[in-house]
Design a protein around this motif. Structure first.
Motif, short mmCIF file in Angstrom:
data_model
loop_
_atom_site.label_atom_id
_atom_site.label_comp_id
_atom_site.label_asym_id
_atom_site.label_seq_id
_atom_site.Cartn_x
_atom_site.Cartn_y
_atom_site.Cartn_z
N ILE A 44 38.23 40.02 38.64
CA ILE A 44 38.84 41.24 38.15
C ILE A 44 39.35 42.03 39.35
CG2 ILE A 44 38.45 43.42 36.94
CD1 ILE A 44 36.19 41.97 35.41
N LEU A 45 40.60 42.50 39.27
CA LEU A 45 41.18 43.37 40.29
C LEU A 45 40.88 44.81 39.89
CD1 LEU A 45 43.01 43.45 42.87
CD2 LEU A 45 44.91 43.83 41.29
N TYR A 46 40.14 45.51 40.74
CA TYR A 46 39.74 46.90 40.47
C TYR A 46 40.61 47.86 41.26
CZ TYR A 46 35.38 44.93 38.61
OH TYR A 46 34.45 44.23 37.88
N LYS A 51 31.96 48.65 40.34
CA LYS A 51 32.18 48.03 39.03
C LYS A 51 32.59 49.07 37.99
CE LYS A 51 30.06 43.65 38.85
NZ LYS A 51 29.40 42.70 38.00
N GLU A 52 32.34 50.34 38.26
CA GLU A 52 32.74 51.40 37.34
C GLU A 52 34.21 51.76 37.50
OE1 GLU A 52 29.90 51.76 39.33
OE2 GLU A 52 28.63 51.07 37.70
N SER A 53 34.88 51.21 38.50
CA SER A 53 36.30 51.48 38.73
C SER A 53 37.14 50.86 37.61
CB SER A 53 36.74 50.90 40.07
OG SER A 53 36.03 51.48 41.13
N THR A 54 38.32 51.38 37.44
CA THR A 54 39.23 50.89 36.42
C THR A 54 39.67 49.46 36.74
OG1 THR A 54 40.07 53.12 36.10
CG2 THR A 54 41.42 51.34 35.25
N GLN A 55 39.67 48.61 35.73
CA GLN A 55 40.11 47.23 35.89
C GLN A 55 41.63 47.17 35.75
OE1 GLN A 55 38.05 44.71 33.14
NE2 GLN A 55 36.03 45.30 33.89
N LEU A 56 42.29 46.69 36.79
CA LEU A 56 43.75 46.60 36.75
C LEU A 56 44.22 45.33 36.05
CD1 LEU A 56 44.49 47.82 40.38
CD2 LEU A 56 44.61 49.13 38.26
N GLY A 89 44.84 46.46 44.73
CA GLY A 89 43.49 46.87 44.36
C GLY A 89 42.45 46.17 45.21
N TYR A 90 41.25 46.04 44.66
CA TYR A 90 40.12 45.47 45.39
C TYR A 90 39.50 44.33 44.59
CZ TYR A 90 40.66 49.71 48.06
OH TYR A 90 41.18 50.71 48.85
#
Length: 99
Positions: A44-46, A51-56, A89-90
């Motif tokens: 998943i690209l955040y 892990k609470e970050s928005t998933q792009l 993203g990350y």
């Protein structure tokens, strides 16, 4: 006086070594380009580094990713092109094989 002169020489030597090392680090870091890698697992690209970050987006196995920077021990900053849209993203480092 005999002990003062070697101490001053030693301090001058340490100062010059650390200054050279800092200059070479900043110049080599600025020249790095994005490196293409393929994922080995689904990832998943955040938009942030938690892990609470928005998933792009979700990346499938063997997706091509441009790694822009190694942020820390767990994340890399990455760029992904999906359906003609560029996403920055990350990603977790575990998305890639060990080299």
């Amino acid at each position: 006086m005999h002990k003062l002169l070697p101490c001053l020489f030693g301090l001058a030597l340490l100062a010059s070594c650390s200054a050279v090392r800092d200059d070479s680090f900043s110049s080599s870091r600025g020249n790095k380009k994005p490196v293409a890698h393929n994922t080995v697992v689904e990832c998943i690209l955040y938009d942030g580094m938690t892990k609470e970050s928005t998933q792009l987006t979700n990346l499938s196995v063997n997706s091509e990713v441009q790694v822009l920077d190694t942020v820390d021990a767990y994340f890399v900053r990455a760029r992904v092109t999906e359906k003609g849209k560029v996403l920055n993203g990350y990603l977790y480092r575990t998305c890639f094989s060990q080299r």
